[in-house]
Write a protein that holds these residues in place. Sequence first.
Motif, PDB file in Angstrom:
ATOM      1  N   SER A  41       0.837  -1.208   0.000  1.00 24.50           N
ATOM      2  CA  SER A  41       0.000   0.000   0.000  1.00 24.50           C
ATOM      3  C   SER A  41       0.867   1.252   0.000  1.00 24.50           C
ATOM      4  O   SER A  41       0.547   2.244  -0.661  1.00 24.50           O
ATOM      5  N   GLN A  85      -7.321   0.641  -1.301  1.00 22.51           N
ATOM      6  CA  GLN A  85      -7.652  -0.577  -0.545  1.00 22.51           C
ATOM      7  C   GLN A  85      -8.860  -0.300   0.342  1.00 22.51           C
ATOM      8  O   GLN A  85      -9.748  -1.139   0.462  1.00 22.51           O
ATOM      9  N   ASP A 170      -5.163  -1.370  -5.431  1.00 24.86           N
ATOM     10  CA  ASP A 170      -4.636  -1.887  -4.161  1.00 24.86           C
ATOM     11  C   ASP A 170      -5.664  -2.800  -3.498  1.00 24.86           C
ATOM     12  O   ASP A 170      -6.635  -2.334  -2.914  1.00 24.86           O
ATOM     13  N   GLU A 171      -5.413  -4.083  -3.584  1.00 24.03           N
ATOM     14  CA  GLU A 171      -6.293  -5.091  -2.976  1.00 24.03           C
ATOM     15  C   GLU A 171      -7.756  -4.828  -3.293  1.00 24.03           C
ATOM     16  O   GLU A 171      -8.616  -4.848  -2.397  1.00 24.03           O
TER      17      GLU A 171
HETATM   18 MG   LIG Z   1      -2.020  -2.899   1.865  1.00 20.96          MG
END
Ligand SMILES: [Mg+2]
Length: 250
Positions: A41, A85, A170-171
């Motif tokens: 991240s 995320q 991000d994810e």
């Molecule tokens: Mg992360």
Amino acid sequence: MLEIKNLVVQIEDNRILNGLNLTVNDGEVAAIMGPNGSGKSTLSYVIAGKEDYEVLDGEILLDGQNVLKMGADERAAAGVFLAFQYPLEIPGVGTMTFLKACLNAQRRARGEAEIATPDFIRKVNAAAEKLEINKDMLRRALNVGFSGGEKKRMEILQMALLQPKFCVLDETDSGLDIDALRIVSEGVNALRAEGRSFLVITHYQRLLDYIVPDTVHVMSKGLIVKTGGKELAKELEASGYAEYRTNEAA
Ligand SMILES: [Mg+2]
Ligand SMILES: Nc1ncnc2c1ncn2[C@@H]1O[C@H](COP(=O)(O)OP(=O)(O)O)[C@@H](O)[C@H]1O
């Protein structure tokens, strides 16, 4: 497209990235996998230009231009996009108002005229339909009361509207059920194009069954420690991150 050289980043005196090198070519979908706390991240935030991070060394070149010298808004105008995320809820800001402001900020920065409202509405509705985002969501404040999956789909809607050059996810798969995962992946795949590259950060191999990457990088302790093809993701799924594990439990 994107070239990261010897990137060293710290936050509050904690060294997070330790001389990271990474190249993503034009049209490439690169995946980054790695254990919690490895700095994934952090890397995405530093690319997008979030403040708080101290860049001690290195450069991030987007088509040869060092984005570290640019503000977050300039990077967005240059075509850098980050799907968070954890997308933020913004009470009091209508989703449509927000989307239009983003699009127009990008247009202004590029010296283009603002988008006409009917064109804007048509664009949003078309993109929303593909992502199975209903009209009711578009009428609410940004992300307020959205489920985890709805927030992630909203990130992809923003990406579809802005048509960025370099997309960092991000994810995006975290918190998605299987239907939402399919919808989000189809949204991403529809945007795959010659002049657009993706950095897909994920913890699990599952997302990469839907968004099939060209390359897979393993990140550990702030470094890319292994690079391979899509089969590397399968190997990791089988063997786990034990050999790359960081000390943090984060
Ligand atoms: Mg992360
Ligand atoms: N604001 C912060 N202050 C101090 N440490 C942080 C901060 N944000 C992240 N970290 C630390 O940086 C490391 C990497 O975090 P992160 O980039 O979120 O990793 P990942 O996304 O791979 O799980 C972790 O050890 C985390 O605790």
